[in-house]
Design a protein around this motif. Sequence first.
Motif, PDB file in Angstrom:
ATOM      1  N   UNK A 161      43.131-155.127   2.832  1.00 47.35           N
ATOM      2  CA  UNK A 161      42.909-154.380   1.637  1.00 47.35           C
ATOM      3  C   UNK A 161      43.273-153.060   2.035  1.00 47.35           C
ATOM      4  N   UNK A 162      44.026-152.365   1.225  1.00 45.93           N
ATOM      5  CA  UNK A 162      43.983-152.136  -0.183  1.00 45.93           C
ATOM      6  C   UNK A 162      44.531-152.477  -0.762  1.00 45.93           C
ATOM      7  N   UNK A 163      45.890-153.267   0.189  1.00 44.23           N
ATOM      8  CA  UNK A 163      47.435-153.193  -0.294  1.00 44.23           C
ATOM      9  C   UNK A 163      47.524-154.709  -1.036  1.00 44.23           C
ATOM     10  N   UNK A 164      46.463-155.602  -0.594  1.00 49.89           N
ATOM     11  CA  UNK A 164      46.399-156.805  -1.706  1.00 49.89           C
ATOM     12  C   UNK A 164      45.181-156.750  -2.675  1.00 49.89           C
ATOM     13  N   UNK A 165      44.461-155.298  -3.215  1.00 48.44           N
ATOM     14  CA  UNK A 165      42.881-155.166  -3.587  1.00 48.44           C
ATOM     15  C   UNK A 165      42.690-155.764  -5.286  1.00 48.44           C
ATOM     16  N   UNK A 166      44.270-155.988  -6.283  1.00 49.46           N
ATOM     17  CA  UNK A 166      44.465-155.847  -7.358  1.00 49.46           C
ATOM     18  C   UNK A 166      44.212-157.975  -7.151  1.00 49.46           C
ATOM     19  N   UNK A 167      45.005-158.446  -6.748  1.00 50.72           N
ATOM     20  CA  UNK A 167      44.848-160.525  -6.268  1.00 50.72           C
ATOM     21  C   UNK A 167      43.824-159.881  -6.474  1.00 50.72           C
ATOM     22  N   UNK A 168      43.228-159.713  -5.163  1.00 47.84           N
ATOM     23  CA  UNK A 168      41.280-160.299  -4.894  1.00 47.84           C
ATOM     24  C   UNK A 168      40.214-160.078  -6.118  1.00 47.84           C
ATOM     25  N   UNK A 169      40.454-159.184  -6.776  1.00 43.58           N
ATOM     26  CA  UNK A 169      39.903-158.706  -7.338  1.00 43.58           C
ATOM     27  C   UNK A 169      39.090-160.012  -8.559  1.00 43.58           C
ATOM     28  N   UNK A 170      40.037-160.612  -8.554  1.00 44.96           N
ATOM     29  CA  UNK A 170      38.811-162.717  -9.314  1.00 44.96           C
ATOM     30  C   UNK A 170      38.628-162.696  -8.444  1.00 44.96           C
ATOM     31  N   UNK A 171      38.244-162.899  -6.784  1.00 49.47           N
ATOM     32  CA  UNK A 171      37.915-163.362  -5.624  1.00 49.47           C
ATOM     33  C   UNK A 171      35.822-162.887  -5.274  1.00 49.47           C
ATOM     34  N   UNK A 172      36.710-161.278  -5.813  1.00 50.82           N
ATOM     35  CA  UNK A 172      35.170-160.712  -5.314  1.00 50.82           C
ATOM     36  C   UNK A 172      34.093-160.518  -6.648  1.00 50.82           C
ATOM     37  N   UNK A 173      32.613-160.198  -6.485  1.00 54.21           N
ATOM     38  CA  UNK A 173      32.181-159.905  -7.358  1.00 54.21           C
ATOM     39  C   UNK A 173      31.347-158.955  -6.542  1.00 54.21           C
ATOM     40  N   UNK A 174      31.270-157.543  -7.409  1.00 56.60           N
ATOM     41  CA  UNK A 174      30.530-156.053  -6.980  1.00 56.60           C
ATOM     42  C   UNK A 174      28.894-155.538  -7.457  1.00 56.60           C
ATOM     43  N   UNK A 175      28.032-155.984  -7.724  1.00 56.32           N
ATOM     44  CA  UNK A 175      27.045-154.891  -8.300  1.00 56.32           C
ATOM     45  C   UNK A 175      25.999-153.566  -7.431  1.00 56.32           C
ATOM     46  N   UNK A 176      26.369-152.681  -8.139  1.00 57.77           N
ATOM     47  CA  UNK A 176      26.547-151.385  -7.421  1.00 57.77           C
ATOM     48  C   UNK A 176      24.738-151.154  -8.080  1.00 57.77           C
ATOM     49  N   UNK A 177      24.787-149.931  -7.105  1.00 56.57           N
ATOM     50  CA  UNK A 177      23.474-149.489  -7.300  1.00 56.57           C
ATOM     51  C   UNK A 177      22.945-149.082  -8.472  1.00 56.57           C
ATOM     52  N   UNK A 178      23.642-148.423  -9.075  1.00 60.58           N
ATOM     53  CA  UNK A 178      23.313-148.401 -10.553  1.00 60.58           C
ATOM     54  C   UNK A 178      23.583-149.840 -11.758  1.00 60.58           C
ATOM     55  N   UNK A 179      22.564-149.410 -12.466  1.00 62.45           N
ATOM     56  CA  UNK A 179      23.102-150.960 -13.143  1.00 62.45           C
ATOM     57  C   UNK A 179      23.902-150.413 -14.262  1.00 62.45           C
ATOM     58  N   UNK A 180      25.559-151.333 -14.090  1.00 64.10           N
ATOM     59  CA  UNK A 180      26.694-150.682 -14.602  1.00 64.10           C
ATOM     60  C   UNK A 180      26.309-151.283 -16.522  1.00 64.10           C
ATOM     61  N   UNK A 181      25.911-152.296 -16.525  1.00 65.08           N
ATOM     62  CA  UNK A 181      26.517-153.092 -17.871  1.00 65.08           C
ATOM     63  C   UNK A 181      26.159-151.651 -18.751  1.00 65.08           C
ATOM     64  N   UNK A 182      26.212-152.240 -20.446  1.00 61.28           N
ATOM     65  CA  UNK A 182      25.929-151.008 -21.468  1.00 61.28           C
ATOM     66  C   UNK A 182      24.773-151.540 -22.070  1.00 61.28           C
ATOM     67  N   UNK A 183      23.909-150.311 -22.280  1.00 64.87           N
ATOM     68  CA  UNK A 183      22.171-150.690 -22.587  1.00 64.87           C
ATOM     69  C   UNK A 183      22.603-151.551 -23.889  1.00 64.87           C
TER      70      UNK A 183
END
Length: 305
Positions: free
Chosen positions: A69-91
Motif C-alpha cells: 500500500x498505496x501501490x497496490x491499493x486499486x487491486x486491493x479494493x475488492x478485498x477490503x470493506x470500509x465503513x467510515x464514521x459518517x453514514x456514507x449511503x444515500x438517504x
Amino acid sequence: MPGLAIKAEGLTRRFGDFVAVNNLDLMIPEKTIYGFLGPNGCGKSTTMRLLTGLLTPSAGQVTVLGMDIPKDSEALRMRLGYMTQKFSLYDDLSVEENLKFIAQIYNLPARTSKLRIEQQLSEFGLNQRRKRLAGSLSGGQRQRLALSAATLHQPELLLLDEPTSAVDPENRRDFWETLFDLCEQDTTILVSTHYMDEAERCHGLAILESGCKRADDSPKALLENLGAHVLEVDGDNLRQVKSTLESLPGVLSTAQQGTHLRVLVKEQFSTPEQWLHQQYPELMADRTIRQVRPSLEDVFVQCTR
Ligand SMILES: Nc1ncnc2c1ncn2[C@@H]1O[C@H](COP(=O)(O)OP(=O)(O)OP(=O)(O)O)[C@@H](O)[C@H]1O
C-alpha cells in the motif's frame, strides 16, 4: 500459525507540520478482531485511511493482505470493506437500492448481486424495510445497512471506523455478535473505538494517543501487565482526598466513581492499602481501602499519562 493481514512499519502521516500518525508499527493477525482504542484526534481514522490506500503515507511501509500500500491499493479494493464514521449511503435511495448501487460499484455479476442482496437483507434484519428510504431508518438500522453494504462483496478485511458511535447499547451488542460471526467466517476486522467495553471484546488491541502507539497486546495481557495496583477508597470528602492523593509521587492517578475514589498506585508497594494508610493516617482513618481488579480504563489511563 495464522499469517498477518496487516503489517506496518514506521507508518507516519503529516499534515503540514502536524504529525497525525507517528511511526506506527502494526502486526495484525488475519482472522481476528483487532481494535484501535484512543481519544478523539489520536489518529485512528487517519491510520485506517492510510491502510485502505485512500491516503498516502509520509513515511513507512505497509502491507495489507500481502499487497503493498498505496501501490497496490486499486487491486486491493475488492478485498477490503470500509465503513467510515459518517453514514456514507444515500438517504434518498431505499435500502435495497443502496445495496444494488454498492453491488454495481463492486462490479458483482447480476446473479451474485441478486443472491448477495437477498442474503444481506435477511442476515441483517432488513427484509421488512427493503423499500424504506435509508434516510428514514433508525440509527441502529442505518448502521446495519452500512455494515451489510460494507460486507456485500465478502471482503477478507473489514475496516470499521467508530461504527457504533450513534447506536444504543442493545444494537451495539448485536453489532458485535455480527462481527464475531464474520470473524468466524475468516474475515479479519480492524475496528476503532473509544468505548472501553468494545475494546475489551477485541482479540488484540492498540492504544493510540497523539498519533503514537502506547500499548499493543491482547486485552487480557494488557490488564495483567498494568504495572500498578488499583485501589478503591470510600468515605466522605472524596474531592479533598483526591487532591491530596494526587500530590503523592507513589500515586499514578485518581478518579472519582460515584461513592468511591479509584486510585492507581505504583506497583513497587507490596501492600498498597497499608502504604496509603501510612501516608495519611488521619485522612485515611475510618475509610475502607480495598484492592480491586484492573479495568481496561486503568490500562488506558496508565499508558496515556
Ligand atoms: N486532512 C487533514 N488535514 C489536517 N489535519 C488533519 C487532517 N485529517 C486529520 N487531521 C488531524 O489529524 C489528527 C488525527 O485525526 P483523526 O481523524 O485521525 O483522529 P481520530 O482518532 O480518528 O479522532 P476522531 O475520533 O475524532 O475521529 C487530528 O488532530 C486531525 O485534526
